[in-house]
Design a protein around this motif. Structure first.
Motif, PDB file in Angstrom:
ATOM      1  N   ASP A  91     -32.000  -4.408  -7.984  1.00 52.19           N
ATOM      2  CA  ASP A  91     -31.833  -5.281  -6.805  1.00 52.19           C
ATOM      3  C   ASP A  91     -31.861  -5.136  -5.384  1.00 52.19           C
ATOM      4  O   ASP A  91     -31.657  -5.591  -4.725  1.00 52.19           O
ATOM      5  N   ALA A  92     -32.213  -3.771  -4.732  1.00 59.53           N
ATOM      6  CA  ALA A  92     -32.446  -3.411  -4.239  1.00 59.53           C
ATOM      7  C   ALA A  92     -34.025  -3.721  -3.792  1.00 59.53           C
ATOM      8  O   ALA A  92     -34.682  -3.484  -2.627  1.00 59.53           O
ATOM      9  N   ARG A 130     -35.727   4.832   0.055  1.00 60.11           N
ATOM     10  CA  ARG A 130     -35.607   3.194   0.500  1.00 60.11           C
ATOM     11  C   ARG A 130     -33.955   2.927   1.278  1.00 60.11           C
ATOM     12  O   ARG A 130     -33.307   1.801   1.565  1.00 60.11           O
ATOM     13  N   LEU A 132     -30.378   3.664   0.561  1.00 57.56           N
ATOM     14  CA  LEU A 132     -29.750   3.506  -0.576  1.00 57.56           C
ATOM     15  C   LEU A 132     -28.780   4.239  -0.638  1.00 57.56           C
ATOM     16  O   LEU A 132     -27.792   4.640  -2.152  1.00 57.56           O
ATOM     17  N   LYS A 135     -24.749   3.788  -1.797  1.00 55.03           N
ATOM     18  CA  LYS A 135     -24.658   3.058  -2.466  1.00 55.03           C
ATOM     19  C   LYS A 135     -24.482   3.701  -3.866  1.00 55.03           C
ATOM     20  O   LYS A 135     -23.904   3.249  -4.325  1.00 55.03           O
TER      21      LYS A 135
END
Length: 152
Positions: A91-92, A130, A132, A135
């Motif tokens: 998704d990212a 990235r 992330l 999360k």
């Protein structure tokens, strides 16, 4: 000239050598009582009691993420949960190339723990590059112990 009962000391006398004079009538062994709040402080209660301040979530860093991966000799999440983790990456990703996918099915059974861990660590490194981390850390730290593969 007024005489004082207190001894006089030179300005050069260390404070630790000056005798302490205590009031003679004070009862130092008496139990203490909390001092009541002034009326103005008691009236300063929030207008809406349901709303309360909470601490902001702590943002995880690379160190916290990698510690979560290695906690209690973890290898990687079990296949179903590992696929859920990989969906977060998908998704990212946008147009970025993804790291190798999780090992599932017959690949899971035929792959040693060291290769599973290496694949999972590569995914975590991709996450770090990235931005992330928070999360990923939230997802992984919420997994129960039963959803992890552990090294033997």
């Amino acid at each position: 000239m007024i005489k004082s009962n207190k001894p006089s000391f030179a300005d050069t006398e260390p404070a630790s050598t000056i005798p302490l004079h205590l009031a003679g009538d004070a009862d130092f062994d008496a139990p203490t009582q909390p001092m009541p709040l002034p009326a103005s402080a008691q009236a300063a209660k929030p207008a809406i009691p349901e709303l309360s301040l909470s601490l902001a979530p702590i943002e995880a860093g690379e160190y916290e993420l990698m510690a979560e991966l290695r906690k209690e000799n973890r290898v990687c999440p079990l296949p179903t949960r590992w696929l859920e983790f990989y969906r977060i990456l998908q998704d990212a990703a946008g147009r970025d190339p993804l790291p190798a996918p999780p090992l599932t099915g017959s690949a899971w059974a035929a792959t040693p723990d060291s290769a599973k861990r290496q694949c999972f660590v590569e995914q975590a490194e991709w996450v770090v590059k990235r931005g992330l981390i928070t999360k990923a850390h939230e997802f992984l730290s919420a997994l129960p112990k039963s959803d992890w593969q552990y090294a033997h």
